[in-house]
Design a protein around this motif. Sequence first.
Motif, PDB file in Angstrom:
ATOM      1  N   UNK A   9       0.841  -1.203   0.000  1.00 19.32           N
ATOM      2  CA  UNK A   9       0.000   0.000   0.000  1.00 19.32           C
ATOM      3  C   UNK A   9       0.875   1.252   0.000  1.00 19.32           C
ATOM      4  N   UNK A  10       1.949   1.211   0.776  1.00 22.96           N
ATOM      5  CA  UNK A  10       2.895   2.328   0.828  1.00 22.96           C
ATOM      6  C   UNK A  10       3.511   2.555  -0.550  1.00 22.96           C
ATOM      7  N   UNK A  42       3.320   5.979  -2.729  1.00 24.10           N
ATOM      8  CA  UNK A  42       4.514   6.824  -2.837  1.00 24.10           C
ATOM      9  C   UNK A  42       5.497   6.395  -3.930  1.00 24.10           C
ATOM     10  N   UNK A  43       5.232   5.281  -4.600  1.00 27.21           N
ATOM     11  CA  UNK A  43       6.114   4.828  -5.667  1.00 27.21           C
ATOM     12  C   UNK A  43       7.422   4.244  -5.168  1.00 27.21           C
ATOM     13  N   UNK A  44       7.484   3.934  -3.885  1.00 28.55           N
ATOM     14  CA  UNK A  44       8.683   3.308  -3.295  1.00 28.55           C
ATOM     15  C   UNK A  44       8.276   2.607  -2.013  1.00 28.55           C
TER      16      UNK A  44
END
Length: 331
Positions: free
Chosen positions: A168-169, A173-175
């Motif tokens: 989910x993170x 955030x794309x990372x």
Amino acid sequence: MKDLIQDKLFDIKYIIEKFDKPIFEKNIELFEKNNIKPSLVCILTSDDPGSISYAKGIKGICKSYNIEFILDKINTKEELKEKIRYYNNNDKIHGIIVMYPTPFGNDTHFMNLVSIEKDVEGLNHEYMGYLVQHEFYNDNENLRKLIIPPTAKGILYVLKRNYMVYEKYFSNYGRYPENLKENPFKLEGKKVVVINDSLAVGRSLALMLLNENASVRVCQKYTDYNDILKFVSFSDIIVSAVPSDEFTIPTKYLPERSIVFDISFEGNFEYPEVFERVYKISPKWNMVEKGNRINDMTLHRLISNLFYLINRKLPKEDLIELKEFENSIFD
């Protein structure tokens, strides 16, 4: 050191609050709709401090979710058989847990006496067989879940829910957190060593991890200690549940940033040195506050098993509603 320890701990309390509590509340709502009052009986078979402590924990979590809890103490092998038969046939009882090990020997005999309709531990040979076959449900519509031993299930649950949190993170955030190159809780292909071969913990967990495509090594009392250290030294995930204060895994053998679960009451790792080595750890029970311990997760998995058993009595439309609600929580 205090900040370091806090940073290395699994946030089990968050997982319970985020996933378990809303789902449990939804279950209870459906039980009330169908005039069902959940009940669980615990059969205490000895004066073992661990069993007494576990029974106390079960009583506490039952109270928090308004589940009727019955503690029954027996003294003989025949009395245990009689009590299991009695509760198997008592329609007011939804779940049965027997405190193992018993002092009577051949505990698998008692495990198989408990009805699969009331076995909240999943230790009956039918559930073990389903686990070997990698089956999840008791019906063709995937609405009625099978029962898995709660301690092993709790460890897997922590890993899989953390995997979801990290994904989910990444989606947001794309990372990954800490700029990690990959999700550290991905199980496929991971090297895992489980130091315990009991049905309730080691064997069950090994099967669950194999079903997740991890590479698993199981060690037991006949495994050479030096071999155990060797297996530990190249494992991504280490789970130890050796009930002895004489068994310790030196910190130097743990790979940097490995994931560790210390299930032993006595503790199988070197504290506090272990915190400096690992990525995440569920440590010995007295190294972390109540509510964030692995046994808190075990208790919640036990209650989820009880709810799975009761759910078999619910109408299909209620089970569909429950499944949709669960999916919304996991999204």
